[in-house]
Scaffold this motif. Structure first.
Motif, PDB file in Angstrom:
ATOM      1  N   ARG A 230      30.693  46.637  42.075  1.00  0.00           N
ATOM      2  CA  ARG A 230      29.698  47.731  41.891  1.00  0.00           C
ATOM      3  C   ARG A 230      28.312  47.062  41.912  1.00  0.00           C
ATOM      4  O   ARG A 230      27.988  46.130  41.041  1.00  0.00           O
ATOM      5  CB  ARG A 230      29.817  48.543  40.867  1.00  0.00           C
ATOM      6  CG  ARG A 230      31.102  49.182  40.985  1.00  0.00           C
ATOM      7  CD  ARG A 230      31.307  50.270  39.625  1.00  0.00           C
ATOM      8  NE  ARG A 230      32.744  51.047  39.896  1.00  0.00           N
ATOM      9  CZ  ARG A 230      33.418  51.751  38.906  1.00  0.00           C
ATOM     10  NH1 ARG A 230      32.468  51.879  37.668  1.00  0.00           N
ATOM     11  NH2 ARG A 230      34.622  51.974  39.002  1.00  0.00           N
TER      12      ARG A 230
ATOM     13  N   GLY B 173      29.086  42.885  29.479  1.00  0.00           N
ATOM     14  CA  GLY B 173      30.167  44.226  29.799  1.00  0.00           C
ATOM     15  C   GLY B 173      30.014  44.697  31.168  1.00  0.00           C
ATOM     16  O   GLY B 173      31.030  45.498  31.405  1.00  0.00           O
TER      17      GLY B 173
ATOM     18  N   PHE C  79      34.056  42.672  38.850  1.00  0.00           N
ATOM     19  CA  PHE C  79      34.862  42.870  37.559  1.00  0.00           C
ATOM     20  C   PHE C  79      36.365  43.214  37.987  1.00  0.00           C
ATOM     21  O   PHE C  79      36.694  43.057  39.288  1.00  0.00           O
ATOM     22  CB  PHE C  79      34.379  44.132  36.616  1.00  0.00           C
ATOM     23  CG  PHE C  79      34.194  45.470  37.367  1.00  0.00           C
ATOM     24  CD1 PHE C  79      33.158  45.655  38.016  1.00  0.00           C
ATOM     25  CD2 PHE C  79      35.283  46.318  37.073  1.00  0.00           C
ATOM     26  CE1 PHE C  79      33.072  46.934  38.719  1.00  0.00           C
ATOM     27  CE2 PHE C  79      35.239  47.734  37.730  1.00  0.00           C
ATOM     28  CZ  PHE C  79      34.099  47.799  38.352  1.00  0.00           C
TER      29      PHE C  79
ATOM     30  N   GLN D 166      39.941  44.898  37.112  1.00  0.00           N
ATOM     31  CA  GLN D 166      40.736  45.978  36.492  1.00  0.00           C
ATOM     32  C   GLN D 166      42.321  46.142  36.830  1.00  0.00           C
ATOM     33  O   GLN D 166      42.612  45.426  37.660  1.00  0.00           O
ATOM     34  CB  GLN D 166      40.296  47.508  37.241  1.00  0.00           C
ATOM     35  CG  GLN D 166      38.964  47.970  36.853  1.00  0.00           C
ATOM     36  CD  GLN D 166      38.495  49.387  37.628  1.00  0.00           C
ATOM     37  OE1 GLN D 166      39.162  49.743  38.451  1.00  0.00           O
ATOM     38  NE2 GLN D 166      37.717  49.906  37.054  1.00  0.00           N
TER      39      GLN D 166
ATOM     40  N   ARG E  65      33.105  61.803  33.019  1.00  0.00           N
ATOM     41  CA  ARG E  65      33.340  60.620  33.689  1.00  0.00           C
ATOM     42  C   ARG E  65      32.706  60.624  35.083  1.00  0.00           C
ATOM     43  O   ARG E  65      32.109  61.772  35.574  1.00  0.00           O
ATOM     44  CB  ARG E  65      35.139  60.335  33.898  1.00  0.00           C
ATOM     45  CG  ARG E  65      35.503  60.115  32.590  1.00  0.00           C
ATOM     46  CD  ARG E  65      36.910  59.699  32.278  1.00  0.00           C
ATOM     47  NE  ARG E  65      37.368  58.824  33.561  1.00  0.00           N
ATOM     48  CZ  ARG E  65      36.977  57.759  33.823  1.00  0.00           C
ATOM     49  NH1 ARG E  65      36.381  57.163  32.722  1.00  0.00           N
ATOM     50  NH2 ARG E  65      37.618  56.845  35.017  1.00  0.00           N
TER      51      ARG E  65
ATOM     52  N   VAL F  59      36.496  50.698  27.553  1.00  0.00           N
ATOM     53  CA  VAL F  59      37.182  49.589  27.982  1.00  0.00           C
ATOM     54  C   VAL F  59      38.048  50.130  29.297  1.00  0.00           C
ATOM     55  O   VAL F  59      38.805  49.714  29.789  1.00  0.00           O
ATOM     56  CB  VAL F  59      37.867  49.034  26.849  1.00  0.00           C
ATOM     57  CG1 VAL F  59      36.976  48.208  26.011  1.00  0.00           C
ATOM     58  CG2 VAL F  59      38.631  50.137  26.105  1.00  0.00           C
TER      59      VAL F  59
ATOM     60  N   GLY G 186      39.568  54.128  31.509  1.00  0.00           N
ATOM     61  CA  GLY G 186      39.438  55.413  31.491  1.00  0.00           C
ATOM     62  C   GLY G 186      40.207  55.919  32.870  1.00  0.00           C
ATOM     63  O   GLY G 186      40.653  55.134  33.515  1.00  0.00           O
TER      64      GLY G 186
ATOM     65  N   GLY H  91      39.788  48.045  32.083  1.00  0.00           N
ATOM     66  CA  GLY H  91      38.646  47.144  32.658  1.00  0.00           C
ATOM     67  C   GLY H  91      39.148  45.740  31.849  1.00  0.00           C
ATOM     68  O   GLY H  91      39.359  45.776  30.486  1.00  0.00           O
TER      69      GLY H  91
END
Ligand code: AMP
Length: 419
Positions: free
Chosen positions: A114, A121, A126, A128, A257, A280, A282, A306
């Protein structure tokens, strides 16, 4: 150092810290795997249209944060910003939903991209781990997924996380609420972009973190008051199953969200030691997504946790994972003949399933023993010319410091159990 650095908003995972990431990935996936979720892997990029339709044209993820590009062949692709749309696309394409074995339960692990403003953070690349249960409407599935995530975090030793829970309603009651909310929001003092958002996706205005917006939201209609009876009953059942499982959660009616596809159950795991990037993990139910991407009606639910932020949460709580040393036996040869003999022994040990390493290069005893210590190995195998003449090697217990001669032919058997 080379002239190149990792791109902005990214970082490398290097030993020894990388071992923690690997362990976190495994720990997050373990409860899902043990609950019947099968492994799925999809490409790192997809047709951009999949995310535009799936995640939502009005979301930040699609409008601002997607790495979209056109290939030399003219294909319009995007690096995946999230996992659910790809996994559902893959399940549909592979006809998994037609096997007559619903729900299709899948888990995955990988890199996501992204284009965000980097901060602690929050990265542009990243990691997942996710789990999806596709093709079934059953509150026990929603509960299962939340319980599995809770179990994963607990197994890592995390305690200071909270579970936020909400229901977003369905195709019947959400539009009624949407109208009411739009009516309320249109009366507020908001900037141009936010006003546009009211018309496209008003629920996301509730998600606006700016205090001047939040202040005005007091008194906004809440979805809970608009839920239809079916949604209410469904949500109550999810809550009851969580409570029965001893999983503590907080009802959070503001939780909407950032993705458009959610219906009914939504939840987020937040950690209180992380500052502003506190989520952290969802997920939630996405009963309409399959149809949005051209598939049949397949009510589904899932989450993504994450890895980066889970590692930060461990640091924030001061939790050190108990990671076993990668190497059990470290061989230190003294002299040319010993090199050949011990290298052969190391190969034999590895083939017997014992994690073994070797002091490469022509190093003295002192330097080689230092490496042996650094490797974390429980045992060192040391041999010089005289040992070989006697047909033995010296087996040193690195914890007690004890050393004894072991016949060459017996070394592998002796160490087979030393893991
Ligand atoms: P989301 O799909 O945005 O809810 O993301 C699910 C989880 O992925 C979040 O709770 C974070 O732990 C993680 N995550 C999302 N975006 C980022 C990012 N830019 N950097 C690091 N972790 C992220």
């Amino acid at each position: 150092m080379s002239t190149f650095k990792a791109p902005k908003g990214t970082y490398d995972l290097l030993p020894p810290d990388s071992a923690v990431y690997l362990a976190v990935r495994e720990a997050i996936a373990a409860p899902a795997r043990a609950a019947g979720y099968g492994y799925v892997e999809t490409p790192g990029f997809e047709n951009v249209e999949l995310f535009a339709r799936g995640v939502g044209e009005s979301t930040d993820i699609v409008t601002k944060e997607m790495y979209a590009f056109e290939t030399k062949g003219g294909d319009k692709l995007a690096l995946r910003p999230e996992g659910t749309a790809s996994v559902l696309r893959a399940a549909l394409e592979g006809n998994l939903h037609k096997s007559g074995n619903l729900p299709v339960k899948l888990w995955y692990s990988g890199s996501y991209y992204r284009y965000e403003r980097p901060q602690k953070g929050r990265y542009r690349h990243f990691s997942q781990v996710g789990a999806e249960a596709i093709g079934m409407e059953d509150p026990a599935l929603d509960a299962e997924l939340i319980i599995l995530a809770d179990q994963a975090y607990r197994s890592l030793g995390l305690r200071k996380f909270r579970i936020l829970l909400n229901s977003l309603g369905d195709a019947e009651c959400r539009p009624v609420y949407r109208d009411a909310l739009q009516g309320f929001l249109r009366g507020l003092d908001l900037d141009e972009e936010t006003r546009r958002r009211i018309e496209i996706n008003p629920l996301r205005v509730l998600d606006d973190k700016r205090p001047e917006v939040q202040k005005q939201l007091t008194g906004a209609p809440v979805l809970r008051d608009y839920l239809c009876d079916a949604c209410k009953a469904y949500h109550e059942e999810v809550r009851a199953l969580l409570t029965a499982a001893g999983v503590v959660y907080e009802d959070d009616e503001r939780l909407v969200r950032g993705l458009d596809y959610y219906t009914r159950t939504t939840f987020e795991f937040v950690h209180d030691g992380l500052g502003s990037q506190s989520a952290v993990g969802g997920g939630g139910r996405y009963d309409g997504l399959s149809e949005m991407i051209g598939g049949p009606a397949l009510p589904s639910v899932g989450w993504a946790l994450g890895v980066d932020r889970t590692v930060l949460a461990l640091e924030a709580e001061g939790v050190a994972l108990d990671l076993p040393a990668a190497t059990s036996v470290y061989a230190v040869p003294l002299g040319e003949e010993a090199r050949r003999t011990l290298f052969g022994l190391v190969t034999e040990l590895r083939r017997a399933g014992v994690a073994a390493d070797f002091a490469y290069g022509a190093r003295g005893l002192k330097g080689a023993m230092k490496s042996a210590h650094r490797s974390g190995a429980r045992y060192a195998l040391v041999a010089g010319e005289r040992d070989l003449a006697d047909g033995v090697v010296q087996l040193k217990d690195m914890e007690s410091g004890e050393q004894q001669a072991v016949a060459l032919a017996e070394v592998v058997d002796r160490l087979r159990t030393a893991r």
